[in-house]
Design a protein around this motif. Structure first.
Motif, PDB file in Angstrom:
ATOM      1  N   GLY A  78      49.470  13.383 -56.983  1.00 58.60           N
ATOM      2  CA  GLY A  78      50.290  13.506 -55.789  1.00 58.60           C
ATOM      3  C   GLY A  78      49.865  13.978 -54.593  1.00 58.60           C
ATOM      4  N   TYR A  79      48.613  13.907 -54.344  1.00 59.25           N
ATOM      5  CA  TYR A  79      48.069  14.425 -52.985  1.00 59.25           C
ATOM      6  C   TYR A  79      47.274  13.133 -52.126  1.00 59.25           C
ATOM      7  N   ALA A  80      47.780  12.114 -52.277  1.00 59.32           N
ATOM      8  CA  ALA A  80      47.099  11.094 -51.601  1.00 59.32           C
ATOM      9  C   ALA A  80      47.856  10.880 -50.357  1.00 59.32           C
ATOM     10  N   GLY A  81      48.917  11.197 -50.075  1.00 60.26           N
ATOM     11  CA  GLY A  81      49.881  10.812 -48.903  1.00 60.26           C
ATOM     12  C   GLY A  81      51.202  10.495 -49.454  1.00 60.26           C
ATOM     13  N   LYS A  82      52.003  10.781 -48.725  1.00 53.96           N
ATOM     14  CA  LYS A  82      53.622  10.280 -49.131  1.00 53.96           C
ATOM     15  C   LYS A  82      54.253   8.834 -48.819  1.00 53.96           C
ATOM     16  N   THR A  83      53.385   8.383 -47.849  1.00 51.47           N
ATOM     17  CA  THR A  83      53.647   7.047 -47.640  1.00 51.47           C
ATOM     18  C   THR A  83      52.565   6.058 -47.639  1.00 51.47           C
ATOM     19  N   PRO A  84      52.685   4.842 -47.455  1.00 52.16           N
ATOM     20  CA  PRO A  84      51.291   4.113 -47.673  1.00 52.16           C
ATOM     21  C   PRO A  84      50.604   4.157 -46.017  1.00 52.16           C
ATOM     22  N   GLU A  85      51.452   4.606 -45.163  1.00 57.27           N
ATOM     23  CA  GLU A  85      50.553   4.917 -43.818  1.00 57.27           C
ATOM     24  C   GLU A  85      49.895   6.029 -44.088  1.00 57.27           C
ATOM     25  N   GLU A  86      50.243   7.139 -44.512  1.00 53.31           N
ATOM     26  CA  GLU A  86      49.586   8.502 -44.775  1.00 53.31           C
ATOM     27  C   GLU A  86      48.506   8.103 -45.838  1.00 53.31           C
ATOM     28  N   GLN A  87      48.463   7.573 -46.598  1.00 57.20           N
ATOM     29  CA  GLN A  87      47.533   7.178 -47.675  1.00 57.20           C
ATOM     30  C   GLN A  87      46.214   6.495 -46.895  1.00 57.20           C
ATOM     31  N   VAL A  88      46.439   5.442 -46.130  1.00 54.70           N
ATOM     32  CA  VAL A  88      45.691   4.841 -45.467  1.00 54.70           C
ATOM     33  C   VAL A  88      44.945   5.781 -44.408  1.00 54.70           C
ATOM     34  N   TRP A  89      45.360   6.495 -43.758  1.00 56.55           N
ATOM     35  CA  TRP A  89      44.807   7.401 -43.042  1.00 56.55           C
ATOM     36  C   TRP A  89      44.034   8.451 -43.609  1.00 56.55           C
ATOM     37  N   ALA A  90      44.599   8.941 -44.792  1.00 54.43           N
ATOM     38  CA  ALA A  90      43.619   9.799 -45.702  1.00 54.43           C
ATOM     39  C   ALA A  90      42.178   9.157 -46.041  1.00 54.43           C
ATOM     40  N   ASP A  91      42.563   8.013 -46.500  1.00 58.93           N
ATOM     41  CA  ASP A  91      41.480   7.066 -47.007  1.00 58.93           C
ATOM     42  C   ASP A  91      40.601   6.913 -45.630  1.00 58.93           C
ATOM     43  N   ALA A  92      41.128   6.775 -44.540  1.00 59.87           N
ATOM     44  CA  ALA A  92      40.078   6.537 -43.201  1.00 59.87           C
ATOM     45  C   ALA A  92      39.396   7.639 -42.959  1.00 59.87           C
ATOM     46  N   ILE A  93      40.065   9.053 -43.046  1.00 57.61           N
ATOM     47  CA  ILE A  93      39.195  10.377 -42.913  1.00 57.61           C
ATOM     48  C   ILE A  93      38.384  10.679 -43.590  1.00 57.61           C
ATOM     49  N   VAL A  94      38.530  10.154 -45.046  1.00 58.06           N
ATOM     50  CA  VAL A  94      37.386  10.417 -45.977  1.00 58.06           C
ATOM     51  C   VAL A  94      36.186   9.325 -45.874  1.00 58.06           C
ATOM     52  N   ASP A  95      36.598   8.150 -45.476  1.00 61.10           N
ATOM     53  CA  ASP A  95      35.382   7.274 -44.952  1.00 61.10           C
ATOM     54  C   ASP A  95      34.711   7.808 -43.658  1.00 61.10           C
ATOM     55  N   GLN A  96      35.216   8.315 -42.745  1.00 62.16           N
ATOM     56  CA  GLN A  96      34.475   8.984 -41.559  1.00 62.16           C
ATOM     57  C   GLN A  96      33.782  10.145 -42.117  1.00 62.16           C
ATOM     58  N   PHE A  97      34.462  10.841 -42.911  1.00 60.71           N
ATOM     59  CA  PHE A  97      33.379  11.836 -43.575  1.00 60.71           C
ATOM     60  C   PHE A  97      31.887  11.211 -44.318  1.00 60.71           C
ATOM     61  N   LYS A  98      32.396  10.260 -44.960  1.00 65.62           N
ATOM     62  CA  LYS A  98      31.085   9.475 -45.569  1.00 65.62           C
ATOM     63  C   LYS A  98      30.221   8.963 -44.469  1.00 65.62           C
ATOM     64  N   ASP A  99      30.606   8.603 -43.456  1.00 65.82           N
ATOM     65  CA  ASP A  99      29.792   8.063 -42.408  1.00 65.82           C
ATOM     66  C   ASP A  99      28.804   9.074 -41.853  1.00 65.82           C
ATOM     67  N   PHE A 100      29.421  10.297 -41.670  1.00 63.68           N
ATOM     68  CA  PHE A 100      28.865  11.473 -41.148  1.00 63.68           C
ATOM     69  C   PHE A 100      27.753  11.863 -42.358  1.00 63.68           C
ATOM     70  N   MET A 101      28.283  11.773 -43.674  1.00 66.81           N
ATOM     71  CA  MET A 101      27.122  12.354 -44.532  1.00 66.81           C
ATOM     72  C   MET A 101      26.047  11.577 -44.959  1.00 66.81           C
ATOM     73  N   GLY A 102      25.924  10.320 -44.203  1.00 64.17           N
ATOM     74  CA  GLY A 102      24.965   9.499 -44.243  1.00 64.17           C
ATOM     75  C   GLY A 102      24.068   9.924 -43.318  1.00 64.17           C
ATOM     76  N   SER A 103      24.188  10.749 -42.090  1.00 63.84           N
ATOM     77  CA  SER A 103      23.282  11.549 -41.418  1.00 63.84           C
ATOM     78  C   SER A 103      22.945  12.860 -42.015  1.00 63.84           C
ATOM     79  N   PHE A 104      23.924  13.710 -42.428  1.00 67.73           N
ATOM     80  CA  PHE A 104      23.567  14.765 -42.849  1.00 67.73           C
ATOM     81  C   PHE A 104      22.701  14.842 -44.121  1.00 67.73           C
ATOM     82  N   ARG A 105      22.808  13.928 -45.017  1.00 66.80           N
ATOM     83  CA  ARG A 105      21.912  13.615 -46.238  1.00 66.80           C
ATOM     84  C   ARG A 105      20.700  13.495 -45.679  1.00 66.80           C
ATOM     85  N   GLU A 106      19.962  13.230 -44.716  1.00 65.23           N
ATOM     86  CA  GLU A 106      18.928  13.190 -44.407  1.00 65.23           C
ATOM     87  C   GLU A 106      18.290  14.498 -44.467  1.00 65.23           C
ATOM     88  N   ARG A 107      19.036  15.478 -43.792  1.00 65.28           N
ATOM     89  CA  ARG A 107      18.483  16.817 -43.729  1.00 65.28           C
ATOM     90  C   ARG A 107      18.454  17.346 -45.408  1.00 65.28           C
TER      91      ARG A 107
END
Length: 209
Positions: A78-107
């Motif tokens: 029950g922590y994915a977001g209360k609506t489909p719109e909240e869920q897709v934004w939570a997904d998008a934020i985690v995808d953005q985190f993964k994009d950043f981690m591609g750079s941090f992983r080099e270090r």
């Protein structure tokens, strides 16, 4: 109730958000941790889905990839977001985190490969810091619009957990200063103030990554 086993190294890394979700939901699980170089991973690797960790085993059914694991648990608990719109934004934020981690992983890889401090500093200044600054700008923009202090909606989602944990990792590696990022510091404080999360954070092993 299903039985859960989370397999990863003795680090927070890509498994910690899943661990926090288990503690937040008060769901028991086996936190199976390997030590680098002890031979355990070499024995398990061929049988691991995608040959990677973390992976989650649910009643014998293996789930690979950290983001898939986190989304699966967030939806179940029950922590994915209360609506489909909240869920897709939570997904998008985690995808953005993964994009950043591609750079941090080099270090991170340079660190574990035994690269010199000069080489690590070069990667940090030329790759990690520019990526971090762009990443923080996006997150700050979301928090400035938030009425709840959370990244999405009016209650905690897995996105808040992922970002809070990433902030802790960056802080441990001298890439985050709370006084310079008050919105992000406040988000982490809000997440870590939840009793079940606070209890786990205070008790868990202290690792750099």
């Amino acid at each position: 109730m299903p039985t859960y086993k989370l397999t990863y190294f003795n680090a927070r890394g890509y498994a910690e958000a899943a661990r926090i979700l288990f503690h937040l939901a008060d769901v028991p699980f086996e936190d199976f941790r390997m030590t680098h170089g002890d031979g355990t991973w070499e024995k398990l690797k061929d049988g691991a889905p995608f040959g990677q960790v973390p992976y989650l085993t649910v009643d014998g059914f293996d789930i690979p990839q950290s983001a898939a694991i986190i989304r699966y648990l967030a939806n179940k608990f029950g922590y994915a977001g209360k609506t489909p719109e909240e869920q897709v934004w939570a997904d998008a934020i985690v995808d953005q985190f993964k994009d950043f981690m591609g750079s941090f992983r080099e270090r991170i890889m340079a660190h574990f490969a035994g690269k010199s401090q000069e080489e690590i500093a070069k990667i940090t200044s030329e790759v990690v810091i520019p990526a971090r600054d762009s990443y923080f700008k996006i997150l700050n923009g979301l928090l400035e619009k938030s009425k709840s202090g959370f990244l999405v909606g009016d209650s905690i989602t897995f996105a808040d957990i992922v970002i809070s944990e990433n902030i802790t990792t960056l802080e441990k590696n001298q890439l985050f200063v709370a006084s310079e990022q008050p919105n992000l510091a406040a988000l982490r404080e809000k997440v870590y103030a939840i009793p079940a999360i606070r209890k786990w954070v205070e008790a868990r092993p202290d690792t750099q990554y």
